[in-house]
Design a protein around this motif. Structure first.
Motif, PDB file in Angstrom:
ATOM      1  N   LYS A  38       0.809  -1.216   0.000  1.00  9.04           N
ATOM      2  CA  LYS A  38       0.000   0.000   0.000  1.00  9.04           C
ATOM      3  C   LYS A  38       0.844   1.270   0.000  1.00  9.04           C
ATOM      4  O   LYS A  38       0.308   2.359  -0.202  1.00  9.04           O
ATOM      5  CB  LYS A  38      -0.936   0.010   1.209  1.00  9.04           C
ATOM      6  CG  LYS A  38      -2.011  -1.043   1.147  1.00  9.04           C
ATOM      7  CD  LYS A  38      -2.880  -0.960   2.384  1.00  9.04           C
ATOM      8  CE  LYS A  38      -3.924  -2.052   2.406  1.00  9.04           C
ATOM      9  NZ  LYS A  38      -4.723  -1.991   3.643  1.00  9.04           N
ATOM     10  N   MET A  39       2.128   1.145   0.251  1.00  9.79           N
ATOM     11  CA  MET A  39       3.008   2.315   0.282  1.00  9.79           C
ATOM     12  C   MET A  39       3.077   2.931  -1.107  1.00  9.79           C
ATOM     13  O   MET A  39       3.084   2.215  -2.105  1.00  9.79           O
ATOM     14  CB  MET A  39       4.407   1.935   0.757  1.00  9.79           C
ATOM     15  CG  MET A  39       4.440   1.234   2.101  1.00  9.79           C
ATOM     16  SD  MET A  39       3.774   2.201   3.429  1.00  9.79           S
ATOM     17  CE  MET A  39       5.148   3.222   3.798  1.00  9.79           C
ATOM     18  N   THR A  40       3.127   4.258  -1.180  1.00  7.37           N
ATOM     19  CA  THR A  40       3.162   4.909  -2.484  1.00  7.37           C
ATOM     20  C   THR A  40       4.584   5.057  -3.024  1.00  7.37           C
ATOM     21  O   THR A  40       4.772   5.098  -4.226  1.00  7.37           O
ATOM     22  CB  THR A  40       2.504   6.305  -2.414  1.00  7.37           C
ATOM     23  OG1 THR A  40       3.160   7.085  -1.425  1.00  7.37           O
ATOM     24  CG2 THR A  40       1.029   6.178  -2.090  1.00  7.37           C
ATOM     25  N   ASP A  41       5.577   5.126  -2.166  1.00  7.22           N
ATOM     26  CA  ASP A  41       6.964   5.275  -2.595  1.00  7.22           C
ATOM     27  C   ASP A  41       7.564   3.906  -2.923  1.00  7.22           C
ATOM     28  O   ASP A  41       7.526   2.990  -2.105  1.00  7.22           O
ATOM     29  CB  ASP A  41       7.777   5.952  -1.495  1.00  7.22           C
ATOM     30  CG  ASP A  41       9.183   6.266  -1.929  1.00  7.22           C
ATOM     31  OD1 ASP A  41      10.006   5.326  -1.940  1.00  7.22           O
ATOM     32  OD2 ASP A  41       9.456   7.435  -2.250  1.00  7.22           O
ATOM     33  N   TYR A  42       8.121   3.767  -4.111  1.00  8.13           N
ATOM     34  CA  TYR A  42       8.662   2.494  -4.579  1.00  8.13           C
ATOM     35  C   TYR A  42       9.749   1.959  -3.649  1.00  8.13           C
ATOM     36  O   TYR A  42       9.752   0.772  -3.301  1.00  8.13           O
ATOM     37  CB  TYR A  42       9.232   2.658  -5.994  1.00  8.13           C
ATOM     38  CG  TYR A  42       9.945   1.437  -6.499  1.00  8.13           C
ATOM     39  CD1 TYR A  42       9.226   0.372  -7.018  1.00  8.13           C
ATOM     40  CD2 TYR A  42      11.326   1.339  -6.446  1.00  8.13           C
ATOM     41  CE1 TYR A  42       9.871  -0.771  -7.472  1.00  8.13           C
ATOM     42  CE2 TYR A  42      11.982   0.210  -6.891  1.00  8.13           C
ATOM     43  CZ  TYR A  42      11.250  -0.838  -7.413  1.00  8.13           C
ATOM     44  OH  TYR A  42      11.893  -1.963  -7.853  1.00  8.13           O
ATOM     45  N   ASN A  43      10.677   2.825  -3.239  1.00 12.04           N
ATOM     46  CA  ASN A  43      11.788   2.387  -2.393  1.00 12.04           C
ATOM     47  C   ASN A  43      11.312   1.869  -1.044  1.00 12.04           C
ATOM     48  O   ASN A  43      11.796   0.849  -0.559  1.00 12.04           O
ATOM     49  CB  ASN A  43      12.790   3.517  -2.198  1.00 12.04           C
ATOM     50  CG  ASN A  43      13.503   3.861  -3.478  1.00 12.04           C
ATOM     51  OD1 ASN A  43      13.860   2.984  -4.250  1.00 12.04           O
ATOM     52  ND2 ASN A  43      13.685   5.158  -3.723  1.00 12.04           N
ATOM     53  N   ILE A  44      10.363   2.551  -0.446  1.00 13.34           N
ATOM     54  CA  ILE A  44       9.836   2.114   0.845  1.00 13.34           C
ATOM     55  C   ILE A  44       9.054   0.819   0.678  1.00 13.34           C
ATOM     56  O   ILE A  44       9.133  -0.081   1.511  1.00 13.34           O
ATOM     57  CB  ILE A  44       8.971   3.222   1.476  1.00 13.34           C
ATOM     58  CG1 ILE A  44       9.843   4.437   1.789  1.00 13.34           C
ATOM     59  CG2 ILE A  44       8.288   2.722   2.741  1.00 13.34           C
ATOM     60  CD1 ILE A  44       9.089   5.641   2.270  1.00 13.34           C
ATOM     61  N   LYS A  45       8.300   0.719  -0.406  1.00  9.49           N
ATOM     62  CA  LYS A  45       7.525  -0.493  -0.680  1.00  9.49           C
ATOM     63  C   LYS A  45       8.446  -1.705  -0.824  1.00  9.49           C
ATOM     64  O   LYS A  45       8.207  -2.762  -0.234  1.00  9.49           O
ATOM     65  CB  LYS A  45       6.739  -0.291  -1.977  1.00  9.49           C
ATOM     66  CG  LYS A  45       5.768  -1.370  -2.311  1.00  9.49           C
ATOM     67  CD  LYS A  45       5.118  -1.158  -3.667  1.00  9.49           C
ATOM     68  CE  LYS A  45       4.483   0.192  -3.800  1.00  9.49           C
ATOM     69  NZ  LYS A  45       3.743   0.368  -5.044  1.00  9.49           N
ATOM     70  N   GLU A  46       9.515  -1.554  -1.570  1.00 14.04           N
ATOM     71  CA  GLU A  46      10.461  -2.659  -1.773  1.00 14.04           C
ATOM     72  C   GLU A  46      11.234  -2.973  -0.486  1.00 14.04           C
ATOM     73  O   GLU A  46      11.510  -4.125  -0.188  1.00 14.04           O
ATOM     74  CB  GLU A  46      11.439  -2.331  -2.903  1.00 14.04           C
ATOM     75  CG  GLU A  46      10.789  -2.344  -4.271  1.00 14.04           C
ATOM     76  CD  GLU A  46      10.174  -3.683  -4.612  1.00 14.04           C
ATOM     77  OE1 GLU A  46      10.856  -4.721  -4.489  1.00 14.04           O
ATOM     78  OE2 GLU A  46       8.986  -3.710  -4.993  1.00 14.04           O
ATOM     79  N   VAL A  98      11.747   6.391 -10.938  1.00 14.30           N
ATOM     80  CA  VAL A  98      12.119   5.961 -12.271  1.00 14.30           C
ATOM     81  C   VAL A  98      11.755   4.485 -12.457  1.00 14.30           C
ATOM     82  O   VAL A  98      11.381   4.051 -13.531  1.00 14.30           O
ATOM     83  CB  VAL A  98      13.634   6.172 -12.515  1.00 14.30           C
ATOM     84  CG1 VAL A  98      14.077   5.597 -13.836  1.00 14.30           C
ATOM     85  CG2 VAL A  98      13.983   7.639 -12.415  1.00 14.30           C
ATOM     86  N   MET A  99      11.830   3.714 -11.376  1.00  8.43           N
ATOM     87  CA  MET A  99      11.526   2.288 -11.421  1.00  8.43           C
ATOM     88  C   MET A  99      10.044   2.036 -11.681  1.00  8.43           C
ATOM     89  O   MET A  99       9.675   0.998 -12.212  1.00  8.43           O
ATOM     90  CB  MET A  99      11.932   1.612 -10.107  1.00  8.43           C
ATOM     91  CG  MET A  99      13.402   1.712  -9.806  1.00  8.43           C
ATOM     92  SD  MET A  99      14.429   0.922 -11.029  1.00  8.43           S
ATOM     93  CE  MET A  99      14.069  -0.766 -10.704  1.00  8.43           C
ATOM     94  N   GLU A 100       9.189   2.964 -11.305  1.00  6.34           N
ATOM     95  CA  GLU A 100       7.758   2.776 -11.460  1.00  6.34           C
ATOM     96  C   GLU A 100       7.238   3.258 -12.800  1.00  6.34           C
ATOM     97  O   GLU A 100       6.156   2.902 -13.208  1.00  6.34           O
ATOM     98  CB  GLU A 100       7.008   3.530 -10.350  1.00  6.34           C
ATOM     99  CG  GLU A 100       7.225   2.918  -8.990  1.00  6.34           C
ATOM    100  CD  GLU A 100       6.529   3.713  -7.921  1.00  6.34           C
ATOM    101  OE1 GLU A 100       5.744   3.097  -7.190  1.00  6.34           O
ATOM    102  OE2 GLU A 100       6.765   4.938  -7.809  1.00  6.34           O
ATOM    103  N   LYS A 101       7.985   4.089 -13.487  1.00  9.29           N
ATOM    104  CA  LYS A 101       7.513   4.656 -14.762  1.00  9.29           C
ATOM    105  C   LYS A 101       7.603   3.677 -15.890  1.00  9.29           C
ATOM    106  O   LYS A 101       8.205   2.716 -15.926  1.00  9.29           O
ATOM    107  CB  LYS A 101       8.299   5.910 -15.093  1.00  9.29           C
ATOM    108  CG  LYS A 101       7.986   7.039 -14.131  1.00  9.29           C
ATOM    109  CD  LYS A 101       8.741   8.275 -14.478  1.00  9.29           C
ATOM    110  CE  LYS A 101       8.418   9.363 -13.467  1.00  9.29           C
ATOM    111  NZ  LYS A 101       9.092  10.578 -13.691  1.00  9.29           N
TER     112      LYS A 101
END
Length: 101
Positions: A38-46, A98-101
């Motif tokens: 549910k986290m919106t930031d890719y780095n925190i999610k990973e 950049v990883m999410e785009k």
């Protein structure tokens, strides 16, 4: 009947207290992963995904009942922390990585 988005805290404690430890740990593992997604930031999610998996792998072979209960309580506190963080991350979303785009 429980809805998909209900947390462990909202489920009846009778059901959870009767579950074996393995089932409780699997339930906690899935809830932690679900909250991390549910986290919106890719780095925190990973990071959350890696940390949850590493934590469960680290404690996979625990046999001491007291230590197991302590680790499970730690996991529940982490779940509550992740729930709070995911709410904050949705209130103040970061730009897409950049990883999410």
């Amino acid at each position: 009947k429980l809805r998909h988005n209900q947390s462990i805290a909202s489920k009846p404690s009778i059901l959870i207290s009767n579950m074996p430890n393995k089932a409780k740990s699997i339930l906690l593992f899935r809830q932690l992963l679900r909250e991390g997604k549910k986290m919106t930031d890719y780095n925190i999610k990973e990071y959350a995904k890696r940390r949850v998996r590493a934590g469960f792998e680290e404690n996979r072979h625990l046999s001491d009942e007291v230590k197991l209960l302590e680790v499970m309580e730690n996991g529940r506190e982490s779940l509550l922390q992740l729930q709070r963080l995911s709410i904050i991350s949705r209130l103040y979303p970061a730009r897409k990585s950049v990883m999410e785009k």
